[in-house]
Design an enzyme around this catalytic site. Structure first.
Site, PDB file in Angstrom:
ATOM      1  N   GLU A 102      24.319  30.197  -0.819  1.00  0.00           N
ATOM      2  CA  GLU A 102      23.479  31.117  -0.316  1.00  0.00           C
ATOM      3  C   GLU A 102      24.081  31.725   0.843  1.00  0.00           C
ATOM      4  O   GLU A 102      24.077  32.901   1.197  1.00  0.00           O
ATOM      5  CB  GLU A 102      22.016  30.602  -0.128  1.00  0.00           C
ATOM      6  CG  GLU A 102      21.414  30.284  -1.501  1.00  0.00           C
ATOM      7  CD  GLU A 102      20.885  31.559  -2.220  1.00  0.00           C
ATOM      8  OE1 GLU A 102      20.944  32.716  -1.745  1.00  0.00           O
ATOM      9  OE2 GLU A 102      20.938  31.414  -3.411  1.00  0.00           O
ATOM     10  N   SER A 363     -29.406  -8.669  -2.946  1.00  0.00           N
ATOM     11  CA  SER A 363     -29.494  -9.935  -2.081  1.00  0.00           C
ATOM     12  C   SER A 363     -27.985  -9.907  -1.305  1.00  0.00           C
ATOM     13  O   SER A 363     -27.943 -10.855  -0.570  1.00  0.00           O
ATOM     14  CB  SER A 363     -29.546 -11.237  -2.974  1.00  0.00           C
ATOM     15  OG  SER A 363     -30.836 -11.022  -3.408  1.00  0.00           O
TER      16      SER A 363
END
Length: 791
Positions: A102, A363
């Site tokens: 690029e 419990s």
């Protein structure tokens, strides 16, 4: 960030020129070209301030595991798969390939390449049409940030913006931004998104063939679609690989391997592991593109598999969901987080986060209560507690199995999850103390419910979450210090703050008790108890069998398990022991099978002493077989045992003498059980033989006693509503010492009836205030008052 609007921009620029640029220019002398250059620089700076370039974009949120593995991905706010690539994701091979293809001179130009621009302009003029754009990576990044029509005016703006971007960012940051924005077709943007969604791996693991493939797609995202045009993509890829070889970018062997590599890319689903935690973290960190969680990917995957398989097996019982939380006791970090058995199951509420859902604990809070009692000095592990029918001001709890065990040790009561001893302890300690401790431990729902909580909270009458309960038990493992569970790794040297809720001694005694395996909440089948891990654990089953809990810990992990239905529907087969504990054992055996066999060491301040097994107190004269027990030095009560008391009787043991009527000769000193009235009443109701104190000498003219019978029904200060036309009967009952044979009941100081202490007496009340008295045959009496109202 959006660009400034015109109204905001002009005053800002005007102020900058007046306050900064004009005075500075006046100070610059000749020559003229210096002033021109300086003015140009100032103008560029002013324009940059007035028209800033927007470099922030909405990224897709990624949630990773502790080691960086991506667990879950979310779309960005604009519905794009735009994943944020960090600098270390850009490998040298990727950087070299993208720059060669690029922008070869990316590292050297100021944002635009003058040579390329002139060459492109010449070609376009000669051909009479646009054949070459000469865009650098910086200019392409500007175009991706600010899309414009493809015109020469747009190209000029892009050029200026590229220079502006070069001023603001470094070359590496510009390359990173470019790679995060390049398109790959559809709603996929950025190299990292393409790498994960097409190759199923992060960019750092891409081969040369794969990264070359990804560098050529952005130029033609429509015609080169991965998964659809793979053959065409391979041709283009190989053409660029040949150019890489010609340029000497990579060695021949690497290029040959890349040319021979087949292309197997196809569109994959985004990672969707740990969905509940991922959503929780995304809500807490909405602007962070990559959120690093503390989860261990192997542990998370294992836990998810076990939970889903277990949920499939219990679905036949009409139980549809489960949630699991695994904490590391050393780092306080969350290792695994499963909010439901199947997130995709919308019928059974799969998207509900069971880790944070408020449920009843059953419990499971009892260990905290016993720890507070240890720290308060009320009990030690072998202190005897009464598991007998008891009325606590109108509240008469019962045990899970509807049975009573009589006097039991505190460790037996905790290990067997007996209800009445727990309620009695809470009654002594006070609900406010337990609530304050829970608030200190981070129980948020309890803070809201504090005013309405009573004795029933220890049996599940309050709201908690699995997150809170697991952190509480992790506090037991960490010597009584509860810390906020971390969802993200702690920074180096960072300490996690904690709150001490129990002493280290009390925390150890809880764990020592909860490691016992001779207890009813052990799973009742061989498969679940054969590979029993060495852990301390406690179960809980809520009222109506809507919630099953099992939470356990060893030195390394604390694991919390909740099983039930998010709809709140109860199931008869649901219980903490047989529904939640099997999954807890599976998780420990899978996640920590090779854990060290050692256990948490007792604190040095925890000592041993001799106690009487009948009461747990210091042995007295009548204690013949003392045993050892733990105690907290300077805290545990130092009381001598009085489980038997001396009574003077006649030779046959049929009459008892007091100090005033004992004869000078012929009296015999005998030892009798010194039982509490409620325990004695239980023994009599169960027909358990107990040596009773004989009746007092009837010839004695003086009667001494500490108090009258204990009225157990009705309750002091209670209000009762009746139908005056058909009034229901109220029960009169009491508990009296074992030397009492007859009691007398009075209503508003009028004798109603005499009866034995064990006999229940009934009467029909009338509206109004009522005084109830109970006297025994020793002359002792007790009074209480109630209010009867008409409905």
């Amino acid at each position: 960030m959006s660009r400034l609007n015109e109204a905001d921009r002009r005053p800002k620029l005007r102020r900058w020129v007046q306050e900064t640029a004009s005075p500075w220019l006046k100070r610059i002398g000749k020559p003229t070209w210096v002033r021109v250059v300086a003015a140009g620089g100032l103008l560029a700076t002013g324009l940059d301030l007035a028209f800033p370039i927007r470099t922030t974009v909405p990224y897709a949120t990624l949630v990773t595991a502790r080691d960086g593995q991506i667990l879950h991905a979310f779309l960005s706010r604009d519905d794009k798969w735009r994943m944020y690539a960090e600098l270390n994701d850009i490998t040298p091979a990727l950087r070299d390939a993208i720059l060669f293809k690029e922008d070869t001179y990316f590292r050297y130009h100021p944002g635009f390449n003058p040579v390329s621009l002139l060459r492109a302009a010449g070609r376009n003029l000669l051909n009479g049409r646009r054949t070459s754009g000469a865009s650098t990576i910086t200019m392409q990044t500007v175009r991706l940030l600010e899309p414009r029509p493809r015109t020469y005016a747009s190209k000029l703006i892009e050029l200026l913006r590229a220079v502006q971007l070069e001023i603001r960012l470094s070359k590496d940051e510009i390359l990173q931004l470019y790679l995060n924005l390049i398109p790959y077709g559809g709603n996929i943007e950025g190299l990292k998104s393409a790498s994960l969604l097409y190759f199923g791996k992060p960019p750092a693991l891409l081969s040369l063939a794969e990264l070359t493939t990804l560098t050529i797609i952005p130029n033609r995202p429509s015609s080169l679609r991965l998964g659809q045009n793979n053959a065409r993509i391979v041709q283009e890829r190989n053409r660029w690989l040949a150019r890489f070889r010609s340029a000497g970018l990579y060695d021949d062997a690497t290029i040959a391997d890349a040319l021979a590599e087949p292309l197997t890319a196809y569109r994959r689903a985004a990672p969707q592991l740990a969905p509940h935690l991922a959503r929780r973290l995304r809500a807490e960190y909405p602007e962070v593109p990559i959120i690093r969680s503390s989860l261990h990917p192997a542990a998370q995957a294992t836990a998810e598999r076990l939970v889903q398989n277990y949920a499939n097996r219990i679905r036949a019982l009409n139980i549809h969901n489960a949630a699991v939380l695994v904490l590391d006791n050393r780092t306080h970090e969350t290792v695994a987080y499963i909010g439901s058995a199947d997130f995709a199951n919308t019928l059974d509420g799969g998207q509900v986060d069971g880790v944070r859902a408020v449920r009843s604990p059953g419990s499971a809070l009892k260990p905290l209560l016993y720890g507070l009692a240890f720290d308060g000095g009320q009990i030690t592990p072998k202190t005897k507690l009464a598991d007998v029918p008891t009325n606590f001001g109108g509240y008469a709890p019962s045990n899970y199995d509807q049975r009573f065990n009589g006097p039991v040790t505190a460790e037996f009561a905790l290990a067997n999850s007996l209800n009445i001893p727990a309620v009695a302890l809470l009654n002594d300690i006070g609900t406010s103390t337990l609530v304050a401790t829970m608030r200190k431990a981070g129980f948020s729902t309890v803070k809201k419910q504090a005013r309405d909580l009573g004795l029933s909270m220890i049996l599940g009458g309050c709201g908690v979450t699995l997150d809170e309960m697991t952190r509480l038990y992790a506090g037991f493992a960490n010597g009584g210090v509860v810390t906020d569970g971390r969802l993200t790794p702690a920074a180096a040297g960072q300490q996690t703050a904690g709150s001490r809720i129990l002493s280290a001694e009390a925390a150890y005694l809880i764990g020592h008790t909860l490691t016992q395996i001779t207890r009813p909440d052990l799973p009742n089948n061989f498969d679940n108890s054969y590979h029993l891990p060495r852990i301390a654990w406690k179960t809980g089953t809520s009222y109506g069998r809507r919630d099953a809990w099992s939470i356990g810990y060893n030195q390394r992990y604390t694991i919390g398990v909740w099983v039930g239905n998010f709809s709140g529907v109860g199931v008869a087969e649901l219980s903490g022991a047989n529904t939640a504990t099997p999954l807890l054992f599976q998780l420990f055996n899978a996640l920590d099978y090779n854990a060290p066999s050692g256990w948490i060491r007792p604190p040095r301040t925890l000592a041993m002493r001799l106690i009487c097994p009948e009461t747990g107190d210091i042995p007295g004269d009548s204690c013949l077989n003392p045993i050892t027990d733990y105690y907290l030095m300077g805290v545990s009560r130092h009381r001598y045992c009085q489980h038997r008391k001396p009574i003077w009787t006649n030779q046959t043991g049929t009459l008892a003498y007091c100090a005033h009527c004992r004869p000078d000769s012929g009296a015999v000193r005998r030892m009798y059980p010194n039982l509490a009235p409620n325990v004695l009443a239980f023994y009599q109701a169960q027909r358990i033989p107990v040596a009773r104190i004989p009746p007092h000498n009837p010839a004695c003219e003086r009667v001494f006693g500490s108090g009258g019978p204990l009225i157990t029904s009705p309750s002091e200060g209670s209000e009762y509503y009746i139908n005056p036309r058909q009034p229901a009967e109220l029960e009169l009952s009491c508990q009296a010492p074992n030397d009492v044979e007859t009691v007398f009941w009075y209503l508003n100081d009028k004798l109603y009836r005499k009866a034995s202490p064990q006999e229940a007496v009934f009467f029909k009340p009338r509206p109004g205030a009522l005084k109830i008295s109970c006297a025994d045959d020793r002359g002792r009496h007790t009074d209480l008052r109630i209010l009867v109202r008409a409905e």
